[in-house]
Design a protein around this motif. Structure first.
Motif, PDB file in Angstrom:
ATOM      1  N   TYR A  63       1.223  -1.497  -0.134  1.00  0.00           N
ATOM      2  CA  TYR A  63       0.162  -0.668   0.361  1.00  0.00           C
ATOM      3  C   TYR A  63       0.887   1.570   0.243  1.00  0.00           C
ATOM      4  CZ  TYR A  63      -3.355  -3.676   1.290  1.00  0.00           C
ATOM      5  OH  TYR A  63      -4.742  -4.510   1.169  1.00  0.00           O
ATOM      6  N   GLU A  64       0.146   2.224  -0.488  1.00  0.00           N
ATOM      7  CA  GLU A  64       1.057   3.668  -0.571  1.00  0.00           C
ATOM      8  C   GLU A  64       1.877   4.649   1.116  1.00  0.00           C
ATOM      9  OE1 GLU A  64       2.977   6.457  -2.818  1.00  0.00           O
ATOM     10  OE2 GLU A  64       1.674   4.737  -3.192  1.00  0.00           O
ATOM     11  N   GLU A  65       1.154   4.181   1.981  1.00  0.00           N
ATOM     12  CA  GLU A  65       1.385   4.526   2.908  1.00  0.00           C
ATOM     13  C   GLU A  65       2.457   3.303   3.733  1.00  0.00           C
ATOM     14  OE1 GLU A  65      -3.296   4.018   3.264  1.00  0.00           O
ATOM     15  OE2 GLU A  65      -1.851   3.347   2.820  1.00  0.00           O
ATOM     16  N   ASN A  66       2.859   2.519   2.857  1.00  0.00           N
ATOM     17  CA  ASN A  66       3.910   1.659   3.074  1.00  0.00           C
ATOM     18  C   ASN A  66       5.498   2.454   2.720  1.00  0.00           C
ATOM     19  OD1 ASN A  66       6.594  -0.658   2.456  1.00  0.00           O
ATOM     20  ND2 ASN A  66       4.764  -0.650   4.264  1.00  0.00           N
ATOM     21  N   LYS A  67       5.393   3.287   1.476  1.00  0.00           N
ATOM     22  CA  LYS A  67       6.518   4.291   1.930  1.00  0.00           C
ATOM     23  C   LYS A  67       6.583   5.331   2.683  1.00  0.00           C
ATOM     24  CE  LYS A  67       6.204   4.350  -3.410  1.00  0.00           C
ATOM     25  NZ  LYS A  67       5.678   5.227  -4.782  1.00  0.00           N
ATOM     26  N   GLU A  68       5.520   6.240   3.261  1.00  0.00           N
ATOM     27  CA  GLU A  68       5.799   6.842   4.497  1.00  0.00           C
ATOM     28  C   GLU A  68       6.360   6.571   5.528  1.00  0.00           C
ATOM     29  OE1 GLU A  68       3.351  10.374   6.371  1.00  0.00           O
ATOM     30  OE2 GLU A  68       2.474   9.152   5.126  1.00  0.00           O
ATOM     31  N   ILE A  69       5.376   4.961   6.086  1.00  0.00           N
ATOM     32  CA  ILE A  69       5.868   4.188   7.494  1.00  0.00           C
ATOM     33  C   ILE A  69       7.190   4.052   7.214  1.00  0.00           C
ATOM     34  CG2 ILE A  69       5.885   2.716   8.931  1.00  0.00           C
ATOM     35  CD1 ILE A  69       2.936   3.302   7.430  1.00  0.00           C
ATOM     36  N   LEU A  70       7.808   2.966   6.533  1.00  0.00           N
ATOM     37  CA  LEU A  70       8.742   2.820   5.933  1.00  0.00           C
ATOM     38  C   LEU A  70      10.504   4.205   5.744  1.00  0.00           C
ATOM     39  CD1 LEU A  70       9.253   0.411   3.221  1.00  0.00           C
ATOM     40  CD2 LEU A  70       9.949   0.003   5.406  1.00  0.00           C
ATOM     41  N   MET A  71       9.759   5.450   5.705  1.00  0.00           N
ATOM     42  CA  MET A  71      11.162   6.536   5.711  1.00  0.00           C
ATOM     43  C   MET A  71      10.855   7.018   6.774  1.00  0.00           C
ATOM     44  SD  MET A  71      12.472   6.481   2.973  1.00  0.00           S
ATOM     45  CE  MET A  71      13.444   8.206   3.495  1.00  0.00           C
ATOM     46  N   LEU A  72       9.728   7.080   8.144  1.00  0.00           N
ATOM     47  CA  LEU A  72       9.799   7.770   9.422  1.00  0.00           C
ATOM     48  C   LEU A  72      10.692   6.848   9.728  1.00  0.00           C
ATOM     49  CD1 LEU A  72       6.146   9.194   8.905  1.00  0.00           C
ATOM     50  CD2 LEU A  72       7.749  10.264   9.580  1.00  0.00           C
ATOM     51  N   LEU A  73      10.201   5.035   9.605  1.00  0.00           N
ATOM     52  CA  LEU A  73      10.964   4.435  10.409  1.00  0.00           C
ATOM     53  C   LEU A  73      12.366   4.500  10.471  1.00  0.00           C
ATOM     54  CD1 LEU A  73      10.814   2.163  12.433  1.00  0.00           C
ATOM     55  CD2 LEU A  73      10.407   0.652  10.422  1.00  0.00           C
TER      56      LEU A  73
END
Length: 277
Positions: A63-73
């Motif tokens: 899902y698209e949210e995964n990109k943001e979550i990985l970068m924040l993580l």
């Protein structure tokens, strides 16, 4: 008859339906937890934010949210000093999204450069980025900064000269990034001025960052040009402590210490909150 001709389309339909169902069931929960993680990060509780992000990351694969979550993580892990784990997360990002912008690869190289024994790998990665896109100013500047940190300023300056030839005055942001690296990293104000001057008349639409950088460059070279640049920067009506610090430096050089102190007071208020001494 090849049974896969029947099974494969049917399997794809099942997977697509499952994905929609997952989105419907998890979207609200993921959104709420992601918002919570951002709030924790904003409050400085990076450890708790990381735990939340690690919890929801597997739920968002595909899902698209995964990109943001990985970068924040990865950023939270970097702040916590867990650099190798941050590097692993960025590696996952690149594997999943191979068409990602160079910014992700540059970020990965920056983290590599801070890990013990990772400097040469970082250099190789920067060189790979540059080979793929010879007009990316961030890759050149980050590589020059790494060379500087390693104590090989001849390579740092060579990288910046290479950048000037290939990036040059491609746009305001690129020129600003180059001049800032010359000034802040390599302590080379003359080269910073040269880059700024080379694009001065080429672009009608210049950014706030460009005018502020130009003002700082000229504070020790030409007060009239510095004042002109600060006047242009002020037209953007942005409340920025760096602007007021530059204005204070200008006023100090013009022999107006009282006005300079007022500007520094405003800068501190913006940087640390109203009421700062």
């Amino acid at each position: 008859m090849d049974i896969s001709c029947v099974l494969l389309p049917a399997l794809m339909k099942v997977q697509a339906a499952r994905k929609v169902a997952l989105t419907a069931n998890q979207e609200g929960k993921v959104s709420e937890l992601l918002k919570h993680a951002k709030g924790l990060s904003d409050a400085g509780d990076y450890a708790s934010a990381t735990k939340v992000l690690e919890r929801i990351e597997p739920m968002t694969v595909g899902y698209e949210e995964n990109k943001e979550i990985l970068m924040l993580l990865s950023m939270n892990l970097e702040i916590l000093g867990e650099l190798e784990r941050a590097q692993e997360v960025l590696g996952t990002y690149v594997e999943r999204y191979p068409r990602s912008s160079n910014k992700v690869m540059v970020k990965r190289a920056q983290i590599l450069g801070t890990i013990k024994g990772g400097s040469q790998r970082a250099v190789d990665l920067y060189r790979g980025i540059i080979a793929g896109d010879r007009s990316d100013p961030e890759a050149y500047c980050s590589l020059a900064e790494l060379y500087h940190d390693l104590g090989v300023d001849d390579k740092a300056k060579g990288t910046m000269r290479e950048a000037e030839g290939r990036v040059g005055s491609r746009d305001v942001e690129a020129s600003t990034m180059l001049s800032r690296t010359y000034r802040k990293v390599l302590d080379d104000p003359e080269s910073a001025r040269r880059v700024s001057d080379s694009m001065y008349g080429k672009w009608k639409k210049k950014t706030y960052d460009y005018w502020l950088e130009r003002a700082i460059i000229y504070l020790d070279l030409d007060l009239l040009k510095a004042e002109e640049a600060l006047s242009k920067a002020s037209s953007f009506r942005r409340e920025d402590p760096q602007f007021h610090e530059a204005m204070a430096a200008l006023l100090e050089r013009k022999g107006l210490p009282d006005k300079a102190r007022e500007q520094m007071k405003r800068a501190r208020a913006l940087r640390w909150g109203e009421g700062s001494d």
